[in-house]
Design an enzyme around this catalytic site. Structure first.
Site, PDB file in Angstrom:
ATOM      1  N   ASN A 112       0.805  -1.217   0.000  1.00 52.34           N
ATOM      2  CA  ASN A 112       0.000   0.000   0.000  1.00 52.34           C
ATOM      3  C   ASN A 112       0.842   1.273   0.000  1.00 52.34           C
ATOM      4  OD1 ASN A 112       0.754  -0.603   2.635  1.00 52.34           O
ATOM      5  ND2 ASN A 112      -1.339  -1.034   3.293  1.00 52.34           N
ATOM      6  N   THR A 140       2.362  -8.317  -0.819  1.00 52.08           N
ATOM      7  CA  THR A 140       2.516  -8.223   0.636  1.00 52.08           C
ATOM      8  C   THR A 140       2.026  -9.513   1.275  1.00 52.08           C
ATOM      9  OG1 THR A 140       1.918  -7.078   2.698  1.00 52.08           O
ATOM     10  CG2 THR A 140       0.279  -7.041   0.956  1.00 52.08           C
ATOM     11  N   ILE A 141       2.791 -10.009   2.222  1.00 48.95           N
ATOM     12  CA  ILE A 141       2.340 -11.212   2.936  1.00 48.95           C
ATOM     13  C   ILE A 141       1.189 -10.879   3.885  1.00 48.95           C
ATOM     14  CG2 ILE A 141       4.629 -12.249   2.808  1.00 48.95           C
ATOM     15  CD1 ILE A 141       4.771 -11.743   5.912  1.00 48.95           C
ATOM     16  N   ASP A 142       0.992  -9.587   4.169  1.00 48.63           N
ATOM     17  CA  ASP A 142      -0.049  -9.192   5.122  1.00 48.63           C
ATOM     18  C   ASP A 142      -1.452  -9.309   4.537  1.00 48.63           C
ATOM     19  OD1 ASP A 142       1.784  -8.531   7.150  1.00 48.63           O
ATOM     20  OD2 ASP A 142       2.126  -6.556   6.278  1.00 48.63           O
ATOM     21  N   MET A 186       3.313 -12.448  11.918  1.00 51.92           N
ATOM     22  CA  MET A 186       3.283 -11.080  11.389  1.00 51.92           C
ATOM     23  C   MET A 186       1.860 -10.605  11.118  1.00 51.92           C
ATOM     24  SD  MET A 186       6.543 -10.651   8.841  1.00 51.92           S
ATOM     25  CE  MET A 186       8.169 -10.311   9.536  1.00 51.92           C
ATOM     26  N   GLY A 187       1.681  -9.309  11.248  1.00 48.72           N
ATOM     27  CA  GLY A 187       0.384  -8.665  11.034  1.00 48.72           C
ATOM     28  C   GLY A 187       0.265  -7.476  11.960  1.00 48.72           C
ATOM     29  N   ARG A 188       0.559  -6.284  11.435  1.00 53.68           N
ATOM     30  CA  ARG A 188       0.593  -5.082  12.278  1.00 53.68           C
ATOM     31  C   ARG A 188      -0.808  -4.651  12.706  1.00 53.68           C
ATOM     32  NH1 ARG A 188       3.025  -2.120   8.864  1.00 53.68           N
ATOM     33  NH2 ARG A 188       5.168  -2.277   9.600  1.00 53.68           N
ATOM     34  N   GLN A 293       8.792 -16.158   7.883  1.00 55.14           N
ATOM     35  CA  GLN A 293       7.501 -16.331   7.216  1.00 55.14           C
ATOM     36  C   GLN A 293       7.402 -15.515   5.923  1.00 55.14           C
ATOM     37  OE1 GLN A 293       4.612 -14.618  10.245  1.00 55.14           O
ATOM     38  NE2 GLN A 293       6.585 -13.999  11.056  1.00 55.14           N
ATOM     39  N   ARG A 294       8.291 -14.546   5.734  1.00 57.86           N
ATOM     40  CA  ARG A 294       8.239 -13.737   4.518  1.00 57.86           C
ATOM     41  C   ARG A 294       8.889 -14.433   3.330  1.00 57.86           C
ATOM     42  NH1 ARG A 294       9.911  -7.634   6.308  1.00 57.86           N
ATOM     43  NH2 ARG A 294      12.007  -8.519   6.177  1.00 57.86           N
TER      44      ARG A 294
END
Length: 400
Positions: A112, A140-142, A186-188, A293-294
């Site tokens: 983004n 993006t992995i997110d 991960m995950g902000r 994980q990325r």
């Protein structure tokens, strides 16, 4: 005409597949001469640090190896373009370098924040009467980009996380004593990756027994209550938690941020581990999956890699058709059979925005994911890539 491509943001194991998609489509297009790679994202375009990709990607074998190589082969950046109204010098420099190399289309592979660059740069080029096209290729992995059904890189990350959690389940079940294992993922602000661990239920796993996302209300008291409830049913309790989940005391700590204002997060797993030690007292450990994980391409999703290449290819077609200021997106037509199409959307609809995990797929207790989510996740992790190996280890493409 010439084209240029750059990669930005956090690495994934599918971002190079999108680069291959751009490159392959350029090779098939007679009107495209040189394909330049911008080193370290938009910074390379500012500094005029470009590489002729035809000199380094020479064979079909090179393309296949690059396609399955994780991370960003061209390097990355987290550079935020200033508002053109306050500082247009950097835009002039980019335009000068694009023109110098006869580049008529620029492709930016990123998330983004990268779409912020696509949006601003395409608007500037239009304002000065330039016909140079700017197209965004998502990654993006997110999985938190609006408009698109999912993002390249997410399926492979979800597959790695699920496989790793499954192995943690096996490991934790061997002893007779009670235990709690907390896996930080991960995950902000968006919990897509953590939520995807629910796919293990499709293989008859019960764990993770508890799943916590940033989208949910969270408290230490409720967490301890949930753990005790699961301990009454299971000897070894597995908890999946997004890195963006916060305890009340965490909000008082000073945090570091990147150029786009995003916090550098870690530590919720350790905080919850300490809570269990202090209040429950059983064997407990926390595991932070961190950067693995990325970029864990050894168990990547073939669906993800194939789609990542395809969306890069489609981006070139859209630029040649005259589109600019757009990001390529996936539209899902059905779950079973799984069918998608690729379209384009305004980059401004994605820039600096986030797509959160749907509340309708979270249980009422806000500590688990409902079965309906499996239909969304499962198609994205299907298929295996035959990874090139040497001396028992994966081989990666490297720029020479």
């Amino acid at each position: 005409m010439n084209i240029a491509v750059a990669q930005s943001g956090g690495p994934t194991c599918a971002i190079n597949a999108s680069l291959v998609g751009v490159f392959k489509e350029a090779l098939k297009t007679p009107e495209i001469d040189a394909v330049f790679g911008s080193i370290n994202g938009i910074e390379g375009m500012i500094k005029d640090e470009l590489m002729d990709l035809k000199l380094v990607i020479r064979t079909n074998e090179d393309m296949e190896l690059l396609r399955q190589t994780p991370s960003t082969v061209l390097g990355s950046c987290r550079y935020k373009l200033p508002a053109v109204e306050t500082d247009d010098e950097v835009y002039k420099k980019i335009h000068e370098n694009l023109t110098k190399h006869r580049i008529e289309a620029f492709f930016y592979i990123g998330g983004n924040d990268s779409m912020d660059t696509v949006d601003k740069l395409s608007a500037y080029l239009k304002s000065v009467g330039s016909d140079i096209k700017v197209i965004g290729i998502p990654k993006t992995i997110d999985n938190d980009l609006p408009v698109t059904d999912h993002t390249p890189g997410f399926g492979s990350a979800a597959k790695y996380v699920a496989a790793t959690v499954q192995e943690i389940i096996r490991d934790s079940s061997v002893y007779s004593i009670e235990s709690v294992t907390i896996v930080e993922i991960m995950g902000r602000h968006a919990g897509w990756l953590t939520a995807s661990t629910c796919v293990l239920r499709a293989n008859d796993e019960i764990a993770p027994h508890l799943i916590y996302l940033p989208e949910c209300n969270f408290s230490a008291e409720k967490f301890l209550e949930d753990v005790r409830s699961m301990q009454a049913k299971h000897k070894a309790v597995i908890v999946a938690v997004s890195e963006g989940v916060k305890l009340p005391q965490d909000s008082k700590r000073p945090v570091a941020v990147d150029n786009f204002g995003h916090e550098y997060l870690s530590g919720i797993g350790k905080s919850l581990e300490q809570l269990v030690k202090d209040h429950i007292g059983c064997k407990v450990r926390s595991i932070e999956l961190n950067v693995m994980q990325r970029c864990s391409s050894h168990i990547c999703s073939k669906t993800d890699i194939d789609e990542a290449e395809l969306i890069g290819s489609e981006g070139v077609k859209r630029a040649l058709a005259g589109e600019t200021g757009k990001m390529m997106v996936y539209k899902r037509l059905s779950d079973v059979p799984y069918v998608i199409t690729i379209e384009s959307a305004e980059a401004s609809a994605v820039a600096n925005k986030e797509k959160f995990f749907p509340r309708r797929w979270i249980n009422d207790a806000q500590n688990d994911i409902l079965p309906e989510a499996e239909k969304y996740f499962l198609p994205l992790i299907q298929g295996e890539v035959k990874i090139a190996m040497k001396n028992g280890m994966p081989v990666h493409f490297k720029l020479k």
